[in-house]
Design an enzyme around this catalytic site. Structure first.
Site, mmCIF file in Angstrom:
data_model
loop_
_atom_site.group_PDB
_atom_site.id
_atom_site.type_symbol
_atom_site.label_atom_id
_atom_site.label_comp_id
_atom_site.label_asym_id
_atom_site.label_seq_id
_atom_site.Cartn_x
_atom_site.Cartn_y
_atom_site.Cartn_z
ATOM 1 N N VAL A 11 -53.548 83.100 -8.439
ATOM 2 C CA VAL A 11 -53.475 82.415 -7.099
ATOM 3 C C VAL A 11 -52.194 82.946 -6.601
ATOM 4 O O VAL A 11 -51.078 82.772 -7.185
ATOM 5 C CB VAL A 11 -53.554 80.878 -7.123
ATOM 6 C CG1 VAL A 11 -53.475 80.302 -5.710
ATOM 7 C CG2 VAL A 11 -55.058 80.456 -7.766
ATOM 8 N N PHE A 12 -52.067 83.399 -5.111
ATOM 9 C CA PHE A 12 -50.726 83.832 -4.610
ATOM 10 C C PHE A 12 -50.278 82.411 -3.729
ATOM 11 O O PHE A 12 -51.112 81.821 -2.999
ATOM 12 C CB PHE A 12 -50.937 84.706 -3.632
ATOM 13 C CG PHE A 12 -49.922 85.256 -2.932
ATOM 14 C CD1 PHE A 12 -48.719 85.597 -3.721
ATOM 15 C CD2 PHE A 12 -49.821 85.109 -1.539
ATOM 16 C CE1 PHE A 12 -47.536 86.313 -3.088
ATOM 17 C CE2 PHE A 12 -48.437 85.483 -1.014
ATOM 18 C CZ PHE A 12 -47.442 85.925 -1.645
ATOM 19 N N GLY A 13 -49.098 81.827 -4.087
ATOM 20 C CA GLY A 13 -48.497 81.033 -3.206
ATOM 21 C C GLY A 13 -47.728 81.456 -2.144
ATOM 22 O O GLY A 13 -46.511 82.381 -2.800
ATOM 23 N N TYR A 14 -47.560 81.187 -0.984
ATOM 24 C CA TYR A 14 -46.658 81.621 -0.092
ATOM 25 C C TYR A 14 -45.849 80.660 0.713
ATOM 26 O O TYR A 14 -44.974 80.561 1.479
ATOM 27 C CB TYR A 14 -47.224 82.652 1.110
ATOM 28 C CG TYR A 14 -48.447 81.687 1.722
ATOM 29 C CD1 TYR A 14 -48.321 81.132 2.963
ATOM 30 C CD2 TYR A 14 -49.694 81.976 1.111
ATOM 31 C CE1 TYR A 14 -49.370 80.569 3.544
ATOM 32 C CE2 TYR A 14 -50.640 81.489 1.797
ATOM 33 C CZ TYR A 14 -50.613 80.684 2.887
ATOM 34 O OH TYR A 14 -51.452 79.962 3.722
ATOM 35 N N GLY A 15 -46.121 79.393 0.279
ATOM 36 C CA GLY A 15 -45.522 78.207 0.936
ATOM 37 C C GLY A 15 -45.014 77.138 0.017
ATOM 38 O O GLY A 15 -44.301 77.541 -0.837
ATOM 39 N N SER A 16 -45.488 75.927 -0.107
ATOM 40 C CA SER A 16 -45.009 74.940 -0.992
ATOM 41 C C SER A 16 -45.155 75.323 -2.666
ATOM 42 O O SER A 16 -44.359 74.875 -3.533
ATOM 43 C CB SER A 16 -45.460 73.711 -0.884
ATOM 44 O OG SER A 16 -46.655 73.480 -0.904
ATOM 45 N N GLU A 42 -54.746 71.884 -0.777
ATOM 46 C CA GLU A 42 -54.956 72.897 0.426
ATOM 47 C C GLU A 42 -56.029 72.703 1.282
ATOM 48 O O GLU A 42 -56.725 73.583 1.708
ATOM 49 C CB GLU A 42 -54.802 74.201 -0.126
ATOM 50 C CG GLU A 42 -53.901 74.703 -1.110
ATOM 51 C CD GLU A 42 -52.391 74.475 -0.738
ATOM 52 O OE1 GLU A 42 -52.146 75.264 0.463
ATOM 53 O OE2 GLU A 42 -51.529 73.863 -1.239
#
Length: 221
Positions: A5-10, A87
């Site tokens: 999984v790619f996270g770009y925020g919190s 999310e």
């Protein structure tokens, strides 16, 4: 089977689920935008917060963190159930290629494929959480004044700014927006008292639910 999984925020600074590996890297042809409404974490239905989502943008890159979950279907299921709940404003799961090398040209090769990233449909009719773009000053005022059960909106933005600094890949758009928010926070108390939240027209039912480029930046809310 392995889940990435790619996270770009919190998710960059607070994944919140059990993972086995974390990689810093980027995905291509996407950029961060603060166009998504949040009514149950750092905002309310009356005054939604603005949180980041991804917008397709040819040639752009978006740095963040990829998390790997190993250990079988049950562990992956628990991670996805947690993420889908957290999310919930993101109505799409997109599969992307993930890169880690510093070469960001078209010739670079992904080290991972089929990485899940939570994104949102950029359409106010089909996606009730989508706020759309707004002038920088208007977004800054909304972020400076919104708050919800999990804290205020500006803290989310400042933590994202710091997280990008910590992984040494600062986002100029995030920095610009954070600095605009700070202008409102630096106003005299008597002026702040007169500020009214910028309420976005979003009809939602609650779920109950790079190195430092500027010196001495303050990340705290």
């Amino acid at each position: 089977m392995v889940l990435w999984v790619f996270g770009y925020g919190s998710l960059i600074w607070n994944p919140g689920f059990d993972f086995d590996e974390k990689l810093i890297g980027y995905i291509k042809d996407y950029k961060r935008v603060f166009d998504l409404g949040c009514i149950d974490h750092r905002g309310t239905p009356e005054h939604p917060a603005r949180t980041c989502t991804l917008e397709e943008s040819t040639g752009a890159i978006c740095w963040g963190a990829a998390y790997c979950v190993r250990g079988g279907p049950e562990k992956e299921k628990l991670a996805m159930e947690y993420l889908e709940g957290r999310e919930c404003e993101y109505d799409l799961k997109t599969l992307v290629e993930f890169y880690t090398e510093t070469d960001t040209t078209k010739q670079s090769k992904p080290i991972l494929t089929g990485v899940i990233v939570f994104t949102s449909t950029p359409d106010k009719l089909s996606n009730k959480y989508y706020l759309g773009p707004a002038p920088m000053e208007e977004m800054a005022m909304q972020i400076a004044t919104a708050s919800g059960p999990c804290g205020n909106n500006r803290e989310y933005l400042f933590k994202l700014e710091k997280a990008m600094h910590d992984i040494e890949h600062e986002d100029e758009y995030v920095i610009e927006l954070a600095n605009e928010v700070r202008k409102h926070l630096d106003l005299p108390k008597e002026v702040k008292a007169l500020l009214k939240p910028v309420v976005s027209r979003v009809s939602i039912k609650s779920h109950s639910q790079a190195h430092v480029s500027t010196l001495q930046r303050v990340f705290a809310s």
